[in-house]
Each structure stands twice: as structure tokens, then as C-alpha cells.
Design a protein around this motif. Structure first.
Motif, PDB file in Angstrom:
ATOM      1  N   UNK A 117       0.852  -1.192   0.000  1.00 38.47           N
ATOM      2  CA  UNK A 117       0.000   0.000   0.000  1.00 38.47           C
ATOM      3  C   UNK A 117       0.889   1.244   0.000  1.00 38.47           C
ATOM      4  N   UNK A 118       0.394   2.375  -0.512  1.00 33.85           N
ATOM      5  CA  UNK A 118       1.201   3.590  -0.410  1.00 33.85           C
ATOM      6  C   UNK A 118       1.137   4.236   0.975  1.00 33.85           C
ATOM      7  N   UNK A 119       0.481   3.595   1.935  1.00 33.24           N
ATOM      8  CA  UNK A 119       0.524   4.091   3.314  1.00 33.24           C
ATOM      9  C   UNK A 119       0.779   2.899   4.227  1.00 33.24           C
ATOM     10  N   UNK A 120       1.271   3.193   5.434  1.00 32.31           N
ATOM     11  CA  UNK A 120       1.478   2.052   6.335  1.00 32.31           C
ATOM     12  C   UNK A 120       0.412   2.052   7.420  1.00 32.31           C
ATOM     13  N   UNK A 121       0.450   1.000   8.223  1.00 33.79           N
ATOM     14  CA  UNK A 121      -0.630   0.858   9.202  1.00 33.79           C
ATOM     15  C   UNK A 121      -0.585   1.971  10.246  1.00 33.79           C
ATOM     16  N   UNK A 122       0.627   2.411  10.593  1.00 30.64           N
ATOM     17  CA  UNK A 122       0.736   3.458  11.626  1.00 30.64           C
ATOM     18  C   UNK A 122      -0.055   4.695  11.208  1.00 30.64           C
ATOM     19  N   UNK A 123      -0.027   4.986   9.908  1.00 31.21           N
ATOM     20  CA  UNK A 123      -0.737   6.173   9.429  1.00 31.21           C
ATOM     21  C   UNK A 123      -2.250   6.019   9.597  1.00 31.21           C
ATOM     22  N   UNK A 124      -2.717   4.788   9.449  1.00 33.23           N
ATOM     23  CA  UNK A 124      -4.173   4.561   9.531  1.00 33.23           C
ATOM     24  C   UNK A 124      -4.650   4.350  10.975  1.00 33.23           C
ATOM     25  N   UNK A 125      -3.700   4.058  11.879  1.00 28.75           N
ATOM     26  CA  UNK A 125      -4.084   3.645  13.232  1.00 28.75           C
ATOM     27  C   UNK A 125      -5.036   4.618  13.943  1.00 28.75           C
ATOM     28  N   UNK A 126      -4.780   5.939  13.901  1.00 30.51           N
ATOM     29  CA  UNK A 126      -5.726   6.836  14.590  1.00 30.51           C
ATOM     30  C   UNK A 126      -7.142   6.730  14.001  1.00 30.51           C
ATOM     31  N   UNK A 127      -7.227   6.496  12.704  1.00 28.86           N
ATOM     32  CA  UNK A 127      -8.553   6.372  12.078  1.00 28.86           C
ATOM     33  C   UNK A 127      -9.192   5.035  12.440  1.00 28.86           C
ATOM     34  N   UNK A 128      -8.380   3.992  12.624  1.00 29.67           N
ATOM     35  CA  UNK A 128      -8.942   2.721  13.106  1.00 29.67           C
ATOM     36  C   UNK A 128      -9.616   2.935  14.464  1.00 29.67           C
ATOM     37  N   UNK A 129      -8.935   3.711  15.339  1.00 28.13           N
ATOM     38  CA  UNK A 129      -9.511   3.939  16.678  1.00 28.13           C
ATOM     39  C   UNK A 129     -10.851   4.674  16.550  1.00 28.13           C
ATOM     40  N   UNK A 130     -10.900   5.664  15.661  1.00 34.84           N
ATOM     41  CA  UNK A 130     -12.166   6.408  15.468  1.00 34.84           C
ATOM     42  C   UNK A 130     -13.231   5.502  14.836  1.00 34.84           C
ATOM     43  N   UNK A 131     -12.804   4.628  13.926  1.00 39.12           N
ATOM     44  CA  UNK A 131     -13.764   3.719  13.282  1.00 39.12           C
ATOM     45  C   UNK A 131     -14.360   2.757  14.308  1.00 39.12           C
ATOM     46  N   UNK A 132     -13.524   2.291  15.234  1.00 42.19           N
ATOM     47  CA  UNK A 132     -14.036   1.383  16.290  1.00 42.19           C
ATOM     48  C   UNK A 132     -15.093   2.118  17.115  1.00 42.19           C
ATOM     49  N   UNK A 135     -18.303   2.360  15.169  1.00 44.70           N
ATOM     50  CA  UNK A 135     -19.008   1.076  15.045  1.00 44.70           C
ATOM     51  C   UNK A 135     -19.345   0.476  16.413  1.00 44.70           C
ATOM     52  N   UNK A 136     -18.987   1.194  17.476  1.00 49.59           N
ATOM     53  CA  UNK A 136     -19.388   0.775  18.815  1.00 49.59           C
ATOM     54  C   UNK A 136     -18.650  -0.445  19.334  1.00 49.59           C
ATOM     55  N   UNK A 137     -17.398  -0.600  18.941  1.00 45.59           N
ATOM     56  CA  UNK A 137     -16.604  -1.720  19.470  1.00 45.59           C
ATOM     57  C   UNK A 137     -15.370  -1.186  20.179  1.00 45.59           C
ATOM     58  N   UNK A 138     -14.783  -2.020  21.042  1.00 40.51           N
ATOM     59  CA  UNK A 138     -13.570  -1.594  21.748  1.00 40.51           C
ATOM     60  C   UNK A 138     -12.423  -1.495  20.753  1.00 40.51           C
ATOM     61  N   UNK A 139     -11.530  -0.525  20.926  1.00 36.77           N
ATOM     62  CA  UNK A 139     -10.398  -0.436  19.997  1.00 36.77           C
ATOM     63  C   UNK A 139      -9.478  -1.649  20.119  1.00 36.77           C
ATOM     64  N   UNK A 140      -8.823  -1.962  19.011  1.00 38.61           N
ATOM     65  CA  UNK A 140      -7.919  -3.116  19.009  1.00 38.61           C
ATOM     66  C   UNK A 140      -6.559  -2.687  19.575  1.00 38.61           C
ATOM     67  N   UNK A 141      -6.564  -2.221  20.805  1.00 38.64           N
ATOM     68  CA  UNK A 141      -5.308  -1.754  21.364  1.00 38.64           C
ATOM     69  C   UNK A 141      -4.783  -2.764  22.380  1.00 38.64           C
ATOM     70  N   UNK A 142      -3.720  -2.362  23.077  1.00 38.42           N
ATOM     71  CA  UNK A 142      -3.061  -3.291  23.988  1.00 38.42           C
ATOM     72  C   UNK A 142      -4.030  -3.789  25.070  1.00 38.42           C
ATOM     73  N   UNK A 143      -4.912  -2.873  25.546  1.00 38.58           N
ATOM     74  CA  UNK A 143      -5.823  -3.257  26.624  1.00 38.58           C
ATOM     75  C   UNK A 143      -6.781  -4.360  26.165  1.00 38.58           C
ATOM     76  N   UNK A 144      -7.312  -4.160  24.966  1.00 41.75           N
ATOM     77  CA  UNK A 144      -8.256  -5.137  24.421  1.00 41.75           C
ATOM     78  C   UNK A 144      -7.546  -6.471  24.172  1.00 41.75           C
TER      79      UNK A 144
END
Ligand SMILES: Cc1cc2nc3c(=O)[nH]c(=O)nc-3n(C[C@H](O)[C@H](O)[C@H](O)COP(=O)(O)OP(=O)(O)OC[C@H]3O[C@@H](n4cnc5c(N)ncnc54)[C@H](O)[C@@H]3O)c2cc1C
Length: 501
Positions: A117-132, A135-144
Motif C-alpha cells: 500500500x502507499x501508506x502504512x498501518x501506523x498512518x491509519x491507526x488513529x482512524x482505526x480507533x475512530x472507526x471502532x 461502530x461501537x466496538x472496543x479499539x484493538x489496542x493493547x488493553x483489548x
């Protein structure tokens, strides 16, 4: 504000800052980001508030599933059944299963052609947190991750359980949550949502570089125009390329298609099940005594607890040059005093230019040429799958968990393939217009103000169910558009004129 496009006088012209085509996961997430802002949004949705066979028939086309050995199976029905045309789009049908793509999925893997991809996951990570959050789910972070333990099959060597969580923002669940969400976005004061509004053409300005307006129509024959400063196709992974290909009156082959990329590299996820009813021997794990309990999968049979989805580690994918693969162990059943789990396998489909969507000669009720889908699983897919399954069987035995029973010779592949309803890759993202349709900002190459949202922009599919990533990318696109529109200044007032188109 919800407006029935059938109530507009023929030839109406609408203006807004942002014109979005499609009110599914991508379109709603995007429109929602503009809610309450000074910018105006026009959301054009093909369907109405409820599902309708007449509207869904607009999605019909010709589908063929090709296996690596030349076997072909017709799959016309898939084109209609794997998506929904009404307010909320396919969120009305989806199962809600969410997962993030793995960091490796974004990388160029030299053993997989057209990967990276022309972007890496780190770039998308903040948007993943907002997407979670959306969509009403817990973020896929260390705690989860800590809350749901990871089970390693054989000392973390190759296979570990993957985290999947379920969103209840789906029309399949009774309850008001999804209903409230879609109407809340559609009814924002600065969002005008037009139902029964089918986009039919994308029209460029005289210079041929910026989109001036889209033409939309209703099944009762009216035609209108929506003019905007930026336009986003969020019509789903099959319809985004179809709209670009159909818009060929000003540019040969359609918009964004100067290098014959639109519709290429179509991919999905293949689920391989070996079911008795399929004339195939079932694939099952026969556990060693006590091993099923030691493994502790499906505790309380709660699908939100540890699930038996064993995915191939990054290290193993690299070392053995494999594409994404997972083996899902279903809940344990007992027979003759022994424990068994039926198993199914999921594979990442590798990008293949010959796996493609194109236009046929047939037209739908609105005059748009229908899709022809030549969906190919090739020898590289089969080879990667066969090697990954053998590794999985070996790991099960080495770990003392049990034996995988399956018939390798029965892998005739497309006959046992259940195709997931994930439509990936046909307007793929690349900084190089010769390799993709949109750039890293999801802007269609060769245009100044036309963007695409949805799984069609994924260059590779990975193994994760796509919707969480679709939403994350839509939120990222909203950020880009907001700053672009602010920079250029001026805000359009949402207006309608009759008879001016
Ligand atoms: C049965 C089922 C189960 C699924 N389960 C999962 C799951 O568990 N997890 C997961 O991640 N994914 C799942 N999916 C896939 C998921 O639903 C899709 O990935 C997602 O909804 C796609 O979102 P989208 O916004 O890109 O497209 P869509 O939701 O399809 O929305 C596109 C919208 O555009 C509209 N449109 C199309 N053409 C036009 C046009 N010309 N003019 C105007 N409007 C137009 C359509 O009417 C539609 O409303 C499932 C799908 C199905 C069918």
C-alpha cells in the motif's frame, strides 16, 4: 434532510460542497464527519428506506468464478445477493465482524505480485480507533488484546488466535441502534440525502480534469444533476468501478482508466469448507484426549470470547512466502468419546490483473451497462493455500493437540469455495497511475476532485473482514477533504433549481 428524488421536478440541479454517491458504511461514515460543519453535503442513494427487489435488480450482471485448473462456475446471483441497495447499504445485511488489517498487509511482500500500500498501518491507526468508536466496538489496542488472551498453537511459532469483535451496528439485529445511526446522519441539517437517486454519469469540465457534476436519475425516468466542489464514489466495491467504466463519453475506457486499471485485480476472501453435503470429506480436527479443554477455545460458546481463528504469523508468511491464511476451529463436538472441531479455512486472494470486472453489452433499467465479473483464483492462491494447510496440520500434531483430517486431493478449489461478500481491489490505490486507480488520498488519478471510498481501493485484501478498514479510510478521507475545502475557502449553499439541468 431526507428527500425522495422522485419528488423533484425533472431536470433539477442541486449544489453542495461535497457530493457523496452511496449511503453504505463508507458513505455514512464520510457524511457523518461533516455533520454540524459549515460545509454542505449531498448524499445520493440509489435505494429507498426499505429493500426493494426492483432496485436491487440494478446490481445484476454476469459472474463467473474461475479456478486455477480451468474450472468455471457461474455466479450471477452473487452480484445481487452480496450487497444491498437501500439507505445504509450493505450494513443492512452484514454480520458485524470486525478486525484490523495486519501491519504486514500494508507492506510490499516480494513474494506477492502487486502487493504494498502507499501508506502504512501506523498512518491509519488513529482512524482505526475512530472507526471502532463509530461502530461501537472496543479499539484493538493493547488493553483489548490483554483482555482477550491469545492462544498460540505451538509456542507462537506459526499460528496464533486472531482478535475479532462484533459491532451491533447492523440491520440484521433487532433494535434501534443501526436505525438511529443511519437516520441521524441522513437527517443532519447540512446533509441532504436523496433517496431513489441513481448516479448515472460523471461529467468533467471543459479542461477534462475536474468533475463538474454527476447526472442522477430515478426509475420513473427523471434526470437531474448534482454539482459539487468535491465528489466521492462510495457506491460499494463493485459499483465504484462500474460507475467509472460507464463514464466513458469524455475519456475512452472511462474515468481513471488511462492505464486500463479500473476493474483489474478484483479480489475477495475465499472460505474453503469441506462439507459432507458438498461431496467432500469434512475437514475436522480430532483432538488428543484433553487437548480441546487445554486449548480453551469458544469458552461459554460466546463468539465474543476467544475464538478459534488461527492465523499465520507474519514471520511464517515471510519465511515460507505465503499469503494470508487462517483456520477456524468451530465449537467442539463429541462423537464416540472423542472431541472434534469442524474446520474451515480462509485465504487472502493475491492480486491478479486477469481477475477483473468489465462492462457487458446488457444494460440495466436505467441504461447503465451491467457488470461482467471474471473472478479468478489462480495457481498462486492454490499453492499458498495447500502449503499453509499442510503447515497447520503439522503444527497441530507437533503441539500434541490433535490431527487434522482433510483430503488434499479433494482440493478442487472453486467447487468447495464459499466466496465472502467482500469486494476488494477493483479501483486499487497506488501512487503510480500505471499501477492503480486512486492515489494515497483516494483521489482518482487524472482528476482534481473525484475520490473513491470503500474496499475497492484496497491494493491487497489481507485476511481481515473489510468494513472496519472501509470506515477508517472514509474517516481519513473526510479529514483530507475538510482541510482541502477549507484551504480553498468559500462554502456552497445547498440549493435546488428546477428545470435548469
Ligand atoms: C451477508 C453479508 C455479511 C457480511 N458480513 C460482514 C462482516 O461480518 N464483516 C465485514 O467486515 N463485512 C461484512 N460484509 C461486507 C460488508 O457489508 C461490506 O464490506 C460493506 O457494507 C461495504 O460498505 P460500502 O459502503 O463500501 O458499500 P455498501 O454498503 O454496499 O453501500 C453502497 C451504497 O451505494 C449505493 N449505490 C450503488 N450504486 C449507486 C448509484 N449508481 N447511485 C447511487 N447510489 C448507489 C447502494 O445502494 C448502497 O447503499 C458482509 C456482507 C454481506 C452481504
Amino acid at each position: 434532510m431526507l428527500i425522495d428524488a422522485r419528488s423533484l421536478p425533472d431536470g433539477s440541479r442541486i449544489t453542495a460542497d461535497v457530493v457523496i454517491v452511496g449511503s453504505g458504511a463508507a458513505g455514512l461514515a464520510l457524511a457523518g464527519e461533516f455533520a454540524g460543519s459549515a460545509l454542505t453535503v449531498c448524499l445520493l442513494e440509489s435505494g429507498g428506506e426499505e429493500s426493494s427487489p426492483e432496485v436491487n435488480a440494478l446490481s445484476a450482471g454476469q459472474g463467473r468464478l474461475h479456478g486455477p485448473d480451468g474450472v468455471q462456475l457461474p455466479c450471477d446471483d452473487y452480484l445481487v445477493e452480496s450487497r444491498e441497495r437501500s439507505l445504509g447499504g450493505t450494513l443492512n445485511l452484514w454480520g458485524g465482524k470486525c478486525a484490523e488489517l495486519d501491519g504486514l498487509d500494508f507492506e510490499e511482500r516480494e513474494w506477492i505480485a502487486h502487493s504494498g500500500w502507499p501508506l502504512d498501518k501506523a498512518e491509519l491507526q488513529p482512524c482505526y480507533a475512530r472507526a471502532c468508536a463509530l461502530l461501537g466496538i472496543a479499539p484493538f489496542d493493547a488493553r483489548q488484546r490483554a483482555a482477550v488472551p491469545v492462544v498460540a498453537l505451538n509456542g507462537e511459532r506459526r499460528f496464533t488466535t486472531a482478535l475479532r469483535t462484533f459491532s451491533d451496528l447492523t440491520g440484521k439485529l433487532a433494535g434501534e441502534k443501526f436505525h438511529r445511526y443511519k437516520y441521524a446522519v441522513a437527517n443532519q441539517p447540512n446533509v441532504s440525502t436523496y433517496l431513489h437517486a441513481n448516479v448515472l454519469d460523471l461529467v468533467l469540465d471543459e479542461a477534462g480534469q475536474a468533475l463538474r457534476h454527476v447526472v442522477f436519475g430515478t426509475l420513473d425516468g427523471r434526470r437531474h444533476v448534482a454539482q459539487g466542489r468535491v465528489f466521492v464514489l462510495a457506491a460499494g466495491g463493485l459499483e465504484n468501478p462500474r460507475l467509472l467504466l460507464n463514464a466513458d463519453s469524455q475519456q475512452r475506457g472511462g474515468l481513471g482508466n488511462a492505464h486500463d486499471q479500473v476493474g483489474r485485480c478484483f479480489a475477495g476472501h475465499g472460505l474453503l469448507r469441506f462439507l459432507a453435503g458438498n461431496d467432500q470429506p469434512p475437514a475436522v480436527v480430532e483432538y488428543a484426549p484433553g487437548a480441546a479443554q487445554r486449548l480453551g477455545l469458544y469458552l461459554d460458546k460466546d463468539p465474543r470470547a476467544v475464538q478459534g481463528i488461527f492465523t499465520l504469523s507474519r514471520a511464517a508468511q515471510r519465511r515460507d512466502a505465503l499469503a494470508g491464511f487462517s483456520a477456524t476451529l468451530e465449537p467442539v463436538v463429541q462423537q464416540d468419546g472423542k472431541d472434534y472441531s469442524p474446520v474451515y479455512f480462509s485465504i487472502e486472494q493475491q492480486p491478479d490483473r486477469e481477475s477483473r470486472l468489465s462492462l457487458g453489452a446488457q444494460r440495466d433499467a436505467l441504461g447503465l451497462r451491467r457488470l461482467v465479473m471474471d473472478w479468478r483464483f489462480n495457481a498462486a492462491d492454490r499453492d499458498s493455500f495447500a502449503r499453509a494447510v499442510a503447515l497447520f496440520a503439522a503444527e497441530l500434531e507437533q503441539a500434541g493437540i490433535g490431527r487434522l483430517h482433510y483430503d488434499a486431493d479433494a482440493l478442487r478449489f472453486v467447487e468447495v469455495l464459499e466466496t465472502a461478500r467482500h469486494h476488494i481491489g477493483a479501483t486499487r490505490m497506488s501512487d503510480d497511475p500505471r499501477e492503480g486507480v486512486v492515489d494515497r488520498d483516494c483521489r482518482v488519478h487524472g482528476t482534481a476532485n473525484l475520490y473513491v471510498a470503500g474496499a475497492s481501493v484496497f491494493p491487497t485484501s489481507g485476511l481481515a473482514n473489510p468494513t472496519l478498514t472501509i470506515v477508517a479510510l472514509a474517516l481519513r478521507l473526510a479529514d483530507r477533504l475538510k482541510s482541502q475545502l477549507r484551504e480553498r475557502g468559500g462554502v456552497a449553499t445547498s440549493r435546488e433549481w428546477a428545470g435548469a439541468a
